[in-house]
Design a protein around this motif. Structure first.
Motif, mmCIF file in Angstrom:
data_model
loop_
_atom_site.group_PDB
_atom_site.id
_atom_site.type_symbol
_atom_site.label_atom_id
_atom_site.label_comp_id
_atom_site.label_asym_id
_atom_site.label_seq_id
_atom_site.Cartn_x
_atom_site.Cartn_y
_atom_site.Cartn_z
ATOM 1 N N HIS A 64 -7.782 32.285 10.111
ATOM 2 C CA HIS A 64 -7.568 31.140 10.228
ATOM 3 C C HIS A 64 -9.015 30.315 9.921
ATOM 4 C CE1 HIS A 64 -3.377 31.778 11.882
ATOM 5 N NE2 HIS A 64 -3.934 32.579 12.711
ATOM 6 N N PHE A 65 -8.943 29.367 9.216
ATOM 7 C CA PHE A 65 -10.153 28.628 8.903
ATOM 8 C C PHE A 65 -11.065 28.474 10.076
ATOM 9 C CE2 PHE A 65 -9.739 26.595 4.436
ATOM 10 C CZ PHE A 65 -9.258 28.070 3.751
ATOM 11 N N TYR A 66 -10.743 28.041 11.162
ATOM 12 C CA TYR A 66 -11.318 27.666 12.508
ATOM 13 C C TYR A 66 -12.164 28.844 12.678
ATOM 14 C CZ TYR A 66 -7.758 29.549 15.452
ATOM 15 O OH TYR A 66 -6.969 30.326 16.037
ATOM 16 N N ARG A 67 -11.495 30.022 12.397
ATOM 17 C CA ARG A 67 -12.318 31.170 13.074
ATOM 18 C C ARG A 67 -13.222 31.924 12.008
ATOM 19 N NH1 ARG A 67 -9.084 36.331 14.740
ATOM 20 N NH2 ARG A 67 -11.160 36.592 15.662
ATOM 21 N N LEU A 68 -13.422 31.085 10.716
ATOM 22 C CA LEU A 68 -14.128 31.872 9.782
ATOM 23 C C LEU A 68 -15.715 31.064 9.773
ATOM 24 C CD1 LEU A 68 -11.533 32.183 6.983
ATOM 25 C CD2 LEU A 68 -12.604 34.066 8.516
ATOM 26 N N GLY A 69 -15.895 30.122 10.836
ATOM 27 C CA GLY A 69 -17.096 29.401 10.439
ATOM 28 C C GLY A 69 -18.417 30.071 10.226
ATOM 29 N N HIS A 70 -18.603 30.959 10.949
ATOM 30 C CA HIS A 70 -20.075 31.648 10.827
ATOM 31 C C HIS A 70 -20.082 32.961 10.632
ATOM 32 C CE1 HIS A 70 -24.174 32.749 10.859
ATOM 33 N NE2 HIS A 70 -24.307 33.292 11.908
ATOM 34 N N GLY A 71 -20.274 33.555 9.273
ATOM 35 C CA GLY A 71 -20.100 35.080 8.866
ATOM 36 C C GLY A 71 -18.699 35.626 8.718
ATOM 37 N N GLY A 72 -17.498 34.928 8.826
ATOM 38 C CA GLY A 72 -16.447 35.284 8.320
ATOM 39 C C GLY A 72 -15.979 36.642 9.184
ATOM 40 N N LEU A 73 -14.627 36.980 8.819
ATOM 41 C CA LEU A 73 -14.021 38.056 9.644
ATOM 42 C C LEU A 73 -13.752 39.493 8.635
ATOM 43 C CD1 LEU A 73 -11.311 36.188 11.749
ATOM 44 C CD2 LEU A 73 -13.273 37.544 12.538
ATOM 45 N N GLN A 74 -13.759 40.482 8.930
ATOM 46 C CA GLN A 74 -13.544 41.631 8.327
ATOM 47 C C GLN A 74 -12.373 42.058 8.539
ATOM 48 O OE1 GLN A 74 -17.490 43.776 9.211
ATOM 49 N NE2 GLN A 74 -16.854 44.578 7.226
ATOM 50 N N TRP A 75 -11.120 42.068 7.435
ATOM 51 C CA TRP A 75 -9.667 42.679 7.840
ATOM 52 C C TRP A 75 -9.840 44.055 7.891
ATOM 53 C CZ3 TRP A 75 -7.477 45.932 4.317
ATOM 54 C CH2 TRP A 75 -8.161 46.040 3.106
ATOM 55 N N PRO A 76 -9.009 44.569 8.441
ATOM 56 C CA PRO A 76 -7.565 44.177 9.134
ATOM 57 C C PRO A 76 -7.985 43.296 10.208
ATOM 58 C CG PRO A 76 -7.809 46.610 9.152
ATOM 59 C CD PRO A 76 -9.064 46.101 8.357
ATOM 60 N N CYS A 77 -7.364 42.090 10.470
ATOM 61 C CA CYS A 77 -7.502 41.302 11.529
ATOM 62 C C CYS A 77 -6.060 40.891 12.284
ATOM 63 C CB CYS A 77 -8.436 40.116 11.401
ATOM 64 S SG CYS A 77 -8.546 38.865 12.705
ATOM 65 N N PRO A 78 -5.488 41.955 12.888
ATOM 66 C CA PRO A 78 -3.885 41.580 12.958
ATOM 67 C C PRO A 78 -3.690 40.193 13.959
ATOM 68 C CG PRO A 78 -4.576 43.636 14.372
ATOM 69 C CD PRO A 78 -6.055 42.919 13.370
ATOM 70 N N THR A 79 -4.613 39.981 15.147
ATOM 71 C CA THR A 79 -4.138 39.052 15.911
ATOM 72 C C THR A 79 -5.190 37.822 16.008
ATOM 73 O OG1 THR A 79 -5.502 39.910 17.633
ATOM 74 C CG2 THR A 79 -2.902 40.630 17.314
ATOM 75 N N ASP A 80 -4.956 36.597 16.613
ATOM 76 C CA ASP A 80 -5.757 35.475 16.314
ATOM 77 C C ASP A 80 -7.205 35.690 17.094
ATOM 78 O OD1 ASP A 80 -4.178 34.384 14.986
ATOM 79 O OD2 ASP A 80 -3.348 32.865 16.148
#
Lengths: 175, 568, 682, 282
Positions: free
Chosen positions: C510-526
């Motif tokens: 979700h956008f609020y989680r991507l603030g700094h550095g983003g996320l590497q999928w797979p990212c199944p849960t919040d």
């Protein structure tokens, strides 16, 4: 409008030197006849020395070219570095003695600048032996000939500078 | 786009000197298919008038632009060839001389094949320079036939007199009340022993009578604007001030006599005078003292002032002989480290003093004479190097000969005229052959302002400066390129590409002639070059970070291409 | 005076470097590297430093343009939207949904690509959704999904620093991924051994320990030779093979035919170099394989990727730190576009379109009945003259320049009933469009890019698009509403929430989680922190599958009329079709004229000097370009970059396709070289 | 003593006392750290000092667009302040418009940058640590030791990695020339990497010989982590030892390279007393 030397549409002939990639330029220029040198000679003293060497038929090494300049202080350090990058093994800047410069102590600036450039050339391993500077000792023909011969003597110890550009890595990659 | 083949190449055989060693024909063939060369010819001894005429004829017929001449060095016959072609209407920027005789043939006689290759490279480098070089735009300014002379000492007066005679309007500005400078302080003028007034009489007469000369007493210079040909000088006399315009300025501000503070118990003992005080006494009347000792080189030729002031010895001889003349029985001795009286008149003057009985005792710098006495000087003890014994002289009066020293900043003139001083404070002049010209074009210098001199030498320098100033202001206008103060023209005038200039000011700080100034061009600081001041040395080009300032005659592209073509 | 510094992601290659745009009074005036970005760590390449130069270029499209005859006329937005919906709808009714084709873009954000494929799939009941991954890493997706279960890069970029051996195959990373090359050099400084497999002696090869200069297209023989040598000397990771892989025996039996000598003879190398490379790779504690277009853009592209997977599985160099298979994705969001289902055979998150359960899930979510027929690959439709595709909607792509055999592409586009192109600049493809829609560039939209290491990063809007242009999210919403598909999203973050709900891989994004550095999928849960490297413990498909890589030599090899191997590729200062880089002054100043690299020996033989005009011709087309003499290409092969419309290198390439992934063979075709007599280009 | 709190206090004080209308510093917002122009004391709480982010070049760019009466305060480390002094000397910045808020670097930051003076003239936050002698650094020793041939191989190997991103020039606070010499084929071959081994790197290094403030921005910006600072340290040491000159420490003194030996004497050369002395000189 003052013609800007960065004239983008310089005629093709001027671009000739640049079309070949640097790597090729390195070895096509390899004449294999010993070190090559460019001498920036101040028109007021060193050039007279060079002319004198001609008049007295003093035999000099073949591989040097003289570019007459108005004063040793006019020689841009970038031209010296560009000469090395063209595969020229040695560059000489010959000017008048301190206090004797026709342009009111301009040669002091050249002196200081070339000392500083020597530091940089030593740092990267090109070697300050490749930069000849002489202030006030090249206006007699025998002095000019002596300095030039001694400079070429020193240059022969250095490996050709093209090798610098293509220096193989410490653990040279095969293939 | 017209074809790029616009260059005519002329290879000179030079009576076989060149053609015997290098293979001119192969060079000619290679040149014909060079992308830039329209035609290549081999001719013989271009330095002969007939051949030169023939060459200029073919050039004029071909009508194409540029000519490259591969022949001997400029110092040999090369320059005359170029000058010859220029006189025959070919623009200097279209000519290029490649030195293949002294520069290639004569120094590689034993390797003809190598020499041919080198000649080919040198010609290529010449072509690189020829197709790119231009002649700097020459700007001219109108000249005012007026000259301002600062200081009415012997030098200034002589300059004013000779210039006035030549019909040039002269403004003679004197700080003091009366003209004559330091001569007013002395009784007689060495070595010809005439009074100051008689010495200067012809010049004073000229200054009064010649309508061209306007004399400003007790006036000093407030400010100087403008450049050669049109200086605007504002004068200040008490409160009233006004501006005059002049084509040139002659600085004749002279020097000042140094007082021997703290040396030889000066001001501590009565009877110890400086040379200037003696002159005042001699002017007033006969001197009572019978036993007088002169001490030379006081505060001169030492660590602080490593120079000989050239006037103290002749002045001391004159005073010594004057004293002997009044009282033949007076004992006058001169303690000196060396008596410096160059030239025949001064040598004769020295021998006459000896004949008149003046005693000369030499001492060494390491152990100078010692003055003894409670409040009145009584004896002077000195180690005489000639005899090797310590001499004791009873004296009533000791005269200390001190050197002339430069005015501190010549009353602000240094700053106003942006002149430069050497480390002793005297105005610095161009070295070698140009004693009366300064680093700033249009500003000349003579008399003791440049270097301590006797009156007659000051007068000759004054007239020399006047003549040089006259050469400058006699024409209608001055061309910037012609202002090289030496033979011929300036090599170039630096040109700034205002777009690329970042206004860093490197050129302003490094220019030996302060020719570059920083100005605001629509908000951004840019450098501009004063063509009059710039001598084309190129020092600024080396420090400009992105090459905005260049010499049109040899810009960065020329040198870059010469490097690229140097070893093809 | 409003002055802001907006952090966003670079629009050029797949590294996903962090930029800071300096904005003043609605204009981007400066661009600095983001000093605390996890991947770029404060440095950028030449394109990154000048990524802001094309934003305010005068040639930006500023309003929808409708073509009448030869000229384009600006029309208002609502008229343009209605025209698109009406014309596409009419084609769908007349010929059925499958007559519609859609090209989404690896330059647009994940949200925009998701909406695009939803618009095509839900709107017209067809799976004809495609994008440029077809031309680059489609073999990777096909091959690695088959062998490992997931088509993405297994490890992350910073992870390369720790590797003890890095095998770089078919990638000139120094020019195309300079920041990743920095990490590879860091590994080398720490003692890692670099092996480079590349027909060209690129800078990567010169700085490597071992450079295997193989003949173009002979990657499989090389790998088979290496595998045979590893098995012979039992250097393989037997325990890893038994526990975590299947199908080793069929591969082993196939390898008996591939002695090292045969491989060496096929590749044009000498045997012991292959042996040394094999030993170095196998015996290293941790080894990664980095590969790019040199592997995939062949008629045997999928087989190449399968061979690489086999090699990695053989030595157990996958599924752990510093060991993995790293395909470098070329575009800033080609990974995202594939993730979002921009391919004809998969829905978002690589969920098979043929699987009825999956289709049912999406039909319920989107409220529209979806097609069960597999879509067509773009290279197939264009290749076949496109009889059955009547209307095409292209978003942010330039197939005329990037697809092989340009004449066929031009034929296809000319015979279309209706073509709508959505781009930020007039390109070679917009000339053929009936309707042009002005999109927005990276600095004018908010959304997410997914870079090559599966890191989803935010883009933040810095300035407004010029004139009437809209960002693609708004355009697609307008189209969706006009089609009655209920695209009433107010903000791209809502789209990402919808994606998260439908795609397990993006479950917790979700956008609020991507603030700094983003996320590497797979990212199944919040609350899931993202996955630095895949296949830990267990492969996505369970066990790693050894697949026999069938070797097929290049389709067109040199012969008498066309004696040179012609290689196309990228160079360091331009990007793909040059739409953006050739309008950036700093990049254009570096190289503004097309060139072809020729080996000095060949050049001397033909009498070509540096800078001469030369004509490069193949059986399909011919171009005139300038010669550049360099030892980078070996004798008998020439290289040209495909950024220059004056001499489009891709026009010469052969449109032979890889049977599985339909990728064209860009890297090898036969060409001839001749000096151009007239003044040509110079 | 928490450097971040002190920095915030100093910045708030500057704004409240009206010494400057805006403070250019780093802000920690949702999207990580980025430069920001703080104009109201309220949002100073989001001001941070890490990571090292040089603001001198940013400030020059901003000041060109700000109104004339705008005074800008900049959070400066030692090298930032020296860069600002150099920019003032080169007329790129108006000294009156700049107010420096000094931050002192930590010991390992100084070690990372080989910084001889890791503190500004007045320190508002952080405690002063002692500078590092660049020649003691282990990486510097490996690069500068050995005979000339070893150094040649080592530097050639390093410089062959260059991808010509111009990051070193773009991030250097002193490199302000537009157009720049490195982009012209007269000086550096265009259109291919690695950048011309000798001319690109040495021309850039020598342009900064007497103006480099040793901030390490070039080295930090290099994606292939080529040790560019090592090109400068021997020239800086020469200037300090020969003329006692360090770039950026004195707003009035221009580089000794620009004046003759009478104004900026160098112990190596003795100028003959007389103008036309024929004493054989150097």
């Amino acid at each position: 409008m003052a013609r800007c030397w960065r004239n983008r549409f310089r005629d093709a002939w001027c671009d000739m030197s640049n079309r070949v990639s640097n790597e090729i330029k390195g070895n096509t220029k390899k004449t294999g006849r010993g070190p090559k040198a460019i001498i920036f000679a101040c028109r007021w003293c060193a050039l007279i020395g060079a002319d004198g060497a001609g008049k007295n038929r003093v035999q000099l090494p073949l591989n040097f070219r003289v570019i007459p300049v108005e004063c040793a202080a006019r020689v841009e350090p970038d031209s010296i570095i560009r000469a090395f990058s063209y595969g020229i093994d040695g560059v000489g800047v010959l000017g008048c003695h301190l206090g004797g410069c026709r342009y009111h102590n301009a040669n002091h600036r050249a002196l200081k600048r070339l000392d500083l450039l020597r530091k940089l050339l030593d740092t990267v391993g090109i070697g300050s032996g490749r930069l000849l500077t002489s202030f006030g000792t090249a206006h007699e023909y025998h002095q000019f000939a002596a300095i030039l011969n001694e400079f070429f003597q020193g240059l022969r110890e250095f490996p050709p500078i093209d090798e610098w550009a293509r220096a193989q890595m410490t653990d040279a990659g095969k293939g | 786009m017209d074809s790029k083949k616009t260059v005519i190449c002329v290879l000179c055989r030079c009576y076989g000197e060149i053609s015997d060693v290098i293979d001119l024909d192969s060079l000619k063939n290679m040149l014909t298919d060079h992308p830039l060369v329209s035609s290549a010819e081999i001719r013989d001894c271009l330095c002969l008038e007939a051949n030169l005429e023939g060459l200029s004829e073919t050039i004029r017929q071909s009508g194409t632009g540029k000519v490259l001449i591969a022949a001997c060095s400029p110092l040999a016959r090369g320059d005359p060839i170029l000058r010859g072609l220029e006189q025959r209407g070919i623009h200097p920027a279209d000519l290029e001389l490649v030195e293949i005789r002294e520069g290639c043939v004569w120094i590689h006689k034993d390797n003809p094949q190598g020499a041919t290759g080198k000649a080919w490279d040198l010609i290529n480098m010449g072509l690189a320079s020829l197709i790119r070089k231009e002649r700097s735009e020459d700007t001219t300014t109108l000249v005012r036939h007026e000259v301002v002379i600062v200081g009415a000492g012997p030098a200034g007066l002589a300059a004013a007199a000779s210039l006035g005679q030549l019909g040039v309007k002269v403004h003679l500005v004197e700080r003091g009340k009366r003209p004559g400078g330091m001569l007013n302080l002395i009784s007689k003028v060495a070595p010809d022993e005439t009074g100051p007034q008689e010495k200067l009489a012809p010049y004073l007469k000229a200054v009064d009578e010649n309508t061209n000369i306007t004399y400003y007493a007790s006036t000093h210079i407030a400010s100087v604007e403008g450049t050669v040909g049109d200086f605007a000088i504002s004068l200040q006399a008490g409160e009233t001030g006004h501006t005059i315009h002049a084509g040139a300025v002659i600085v004749a501000t002279g020097a000042q006599a140094l007082l021997p503070q703290g040396l030889y118990r000066y001001k501590e003992l009565k009877g110890v005078l400086s040379a200037i005080e003696l002159e005042r006494h001699l002017k007033a009347g006969p001197v009572q003292a019978r036993r007088i000792v002169f001490i030379q080189c006081v505060a001169a030729r030492d660590q602080a002032r490593p120079y000989c002031s050239a006037i103290c010895c002749p002045v001391s001889l004159k005073n010594a002989m004057a004293l002997r003349k009044e009282h033949p029985e007076a004992e006058v001795s001169i303690l000196h480290r060396d008596i410096i009286c160059p030239g025949s008149t001064l040598e004769h003057y020295y021998r006459r003093a000896m004949a008149k009985g003046v005693k000369f005792i030499r001492f060494e710098e390491q152990n100078p004479p010692v003055i003894e006495g409670e409040d009145q000087v009584s004896t002077v003890r000195v180690y005489d190097t000639a005899t090797g014994i310590m001499r004791e002289l009873d004296t009533d009066m000791v005269v200390l000969s001190t050197p002339l020293a430069a005015h501190k900043d010549a009353h602000g003139l240094v700053r106003m005229l942006a002149l430069t001083q050497d480390h002793l404070g005297f105005f610095e002049v161009q070295p070698l052959m140009h004693p009366v010209e300064t680093t700033v074009p249009g500003i000349f210098i003579c008399g003791s302002a440049r270097w301590p001199v006797l009156a007659d030498r000051a007068i000759t320098q004054g007239e020399a400066a006047a003549m040089k100033a006259f050469c400058l202001v006699s024409g209608q206008e001055i061309a910037a390129l012609g202002l090289s103060q030496f033979k011929g023209e300036k090599f170039a005038i630096a040109r700034v590409d205002q777009e690329a200039c970042t206004g860093c000011g490197n050129c302003v700080h490094i220019c030996p002639y302060d020719a570059c100034t920083l100005g605001l061009v629509d908000g951004a600081s840019k450098s501009t070059v004063d063509p009059m001041r710039c001598t084309g040395c190129g020092t600024c080009v080396a420090v400009c970070p992105n090459g905005s300032i260049q010499l049109p005659e040899q810009d960065a592209v020329v040198i870059g291409e010469m490097l690229a073509q140097s070893f093809s | 005076m409003n002055l802001g510094f907006i952090k966003t992601t670079c629009p050029y290659c797949g590294t996903g470097c962090g930029l800071v745009l300096q904005v003043r009074d609605g204009k981007v005036v400066g661009n600095y590297p983001d000093r605390d970005h996890p991947v770029s760590k404060g440095s950028l390449c030449i394109k990154g430093w000048n990524a802001h130069e094309f934003i305010h270029h005068p040639e930006r499209l500023t309003s929808p343009l409708l073509r009448k005859g030869k000229t384009f006329y600006p029309i208002p937005w609502d008229e343009a939207i209605d025209l698109v919906v009406e014309r596409l709808g009419r084609t769908a009714e007349k010929y059925g949904g499958d007559a519609i084709g859609g090209l989404c873009s690896a330059k647009c954000t994940n949200e925009e690509n998701y909406l695009f494929q939803k618009f095509i799939r839900a709107g017209f009941q067809t799976n004809n959704v495609e994008h440029c991954a077809r031309l680059c890493h489609s073999p990777t997706v096909a091959g690695m999904s088959q062998a490992l279960g997931s088509g993405a890069m297994t490890n992350s970029i910073k992870d390369l620093e720790g590797a003890k051996c890095i095998l770089i195959m078919g990638s000139n990373a120094a020019e195309t991924f300079p920041i990743i090359m920095g990490d590879i050099y860091k590994a080398k400084d720490r003692g890692a051994r670099l092996i480079v497999v590349d027909p060209r002696a690129t800078e990567v090869a010169k700085n490597a320990h071992i450079h295997l200069q193989i003949r173009s297209g002979t990657d499989i023989p090389l790998i088979c030779g290496m595998m045979r040598h590893i098995i012979e000397h039992s250097l393989e990771d037997k325990e890893f093979i038994t526990k975590r892989t299947e199908g080793f025996d069929t591969l082993n039996e196939y390898l008996t035919g591939w002695t090292v000598e045969r491989a060496a003879e096929e590749c044009g190398l000498d045997g012991d170099m292959i042996r040394e490379a094999a030993e170095t790779y196998a015996t290293a504690a941790e080894a990664s394989i980095v590969f790019c277009m040199g592997i995939t853009q062949h008629a045997c592209g999928t087989a190449n990727v399968l061979a690489i997977c086999d090699l990695a599985l053989l030595c157990g160099h996958v599924g752990k730190e510093h060991s993995g298979i790293c395909p470098l994705r070329g575009q800033c969001n080609v990974q995202g576009a594939c993730d979002m289902g921009g391919l004809p055979d998969v829905y978002p998150g690589y969920q098979r379109a043929s699987d009825p359960g999956i289709r049912k899930k999406f039909e319920d979510a989107w409220g529209r009945e979806l097609s069960d027929r597999p879509g067509l690959a773009v290279t197939e439709t264009i290749g076949s003259g496109g009889g059955d595709i009547r209307s095409v909607y292209i978003m942010g792509e330039n197939p005329v320049m990037s697809d092989p055999n340009r004449n066929k592409t031009l034929e296809f586009l000319k015979q279309l009933d209706f073509l709508v192109v959505q781009d930020i600049f007039p390109t070679e493809t917009t000339q053929f469009a009936h309707l042009i829609l002005p999109g927005a560039c990276f600095a004018e939209k908010t959304g997410t890019f997914t870079n090559t290491e599966r890191r989803i990063q935010l883009l933040r809007k810095a300035v407004d698009p010029p004139g009437e242009a809209r960002d693609d999210f708004t355009i697609l919403c307008m189209l969706g509403k006009a089609m009655g598909l209920g695209f009433d999203y107010t903000d791209p973050s809502e789209v990402m929430d919808e994606i998260a709900s439908l795609t397990p891989l993006y479950g917790g994004v979700h956008f609020y989680r991507l603030g700094h550095g983003g996320l590497q999928w797979p990212c199944p849960t919040d609350d899931h922190p993202g996955t630095p490297f895949l296949h830990k413990g267990e492969f996505t498909r369970g066990k790693g599958l050894f697949v026999v890589p069938e070797y097929t030599p290049p389709v067109e090899s040199p012969d008498h009329d066309y004696p040179y191997i012609f290689i196309t590729g990228r160079m360091f200062c331009h990007y793909h079709t040059g739409t953006m880089t050739r309008r950036s002054p700093s990049l254009n100043r570096e190289t503004d004229k097309p060139f072809v690299e020729i080996n000095p020996v060949d050049a001397a033989r033909i009498g070509i000097r540096g800078g001469d005009a030369v004509r490069v011709s193949t059986r399909r087309d011919a171009i005139v370009t300038t010669a550049r003499i360099t030892e980078r290409v070996s004798r008998g092969s020439i290289f040209a970059a495909f950024h220059f419309f004056e001499a489009p290198a891709d026009a010469l390439t052969i449109d032979a396709l890889d049977p599985v992934s339909k990728v064209p063979e860009f890297k090898v075709c036969a060409a001839n070289l001749r000096k151009e007599e007239s003044d040509g280009l110079s | 003593m928490n450097i971040r709190e002190d920095a915030r206090r100093a910045a708030r004080k500057v704004l409240e006392q009206g010494k400057a209308q805006g403070v250019l510093g780093l802000r920690e917002a949702g999207d990580g750290v980025s430069p920001h122009l703080f104009e109201d004391p309220g949002d100073i709480d989001s001001l941070v000092v890490e990571p090292k982010w040089l603001l001198a070049k940013l400030a020059t760019g901003i000041l060109k667009d700000l109104p004339d009466d705008y005074r800008l305060a900049v959070m400066c480390r030692g090298c930032d302040e020296r860069a600002i002094v150099e920019l003032i000397k080169r007329n790129q910045l108006d000294g009156a418009k700049i107010h420096v808020i000094g931050l002192a670097c930590s010991q390992e930051q100084a070690r990372a940058c080989l910084c001889t003076r890791p503190y500004p003239s007045e320190v508002a936050a952080g405690d002063v640590v002692e500078g590092v002698d660049p020649f003691q650094d282990e990486r510097a020793r490996t690069f500068l030791e050995g005979d000339q041939r070893e150094r040649m191989i080592r530097w050639a190997t390093e410089l062959k990695r260059c991808v010509k991103c111009y990051g070193c020039r773009n991030s250097c606070p002193i490199c302000v020339c537009v157009p720049c010499k490195l982009e012209d084929d007269l000086w550096v071959g265009r259109g291919e990497i690695p950048a011309d081994l000798i001319s690109f790197h040495l021309i850039r290094a020598f342009h900064l010989s007497d103006t480099c403030v040793a901030c390490g921005a070039c080295q930090d910006a290099c994606p292939e982590n080529i040790p560019l600072m090592l090109l400068q340290i021997s020239m800086r040491a020469f200037l300090m030892q020969e003329y006692g000159y360090e770039a950026g420490t004195d707003r009035e003194r221009r580089s000794p390279m620009l004046s003759d030996l009478t104004k900026e004497p160098s112990p190596g050369y003795e100028i003959p007393g007389w103008v036309d002395s024929l004493k054989d000189s150097v």
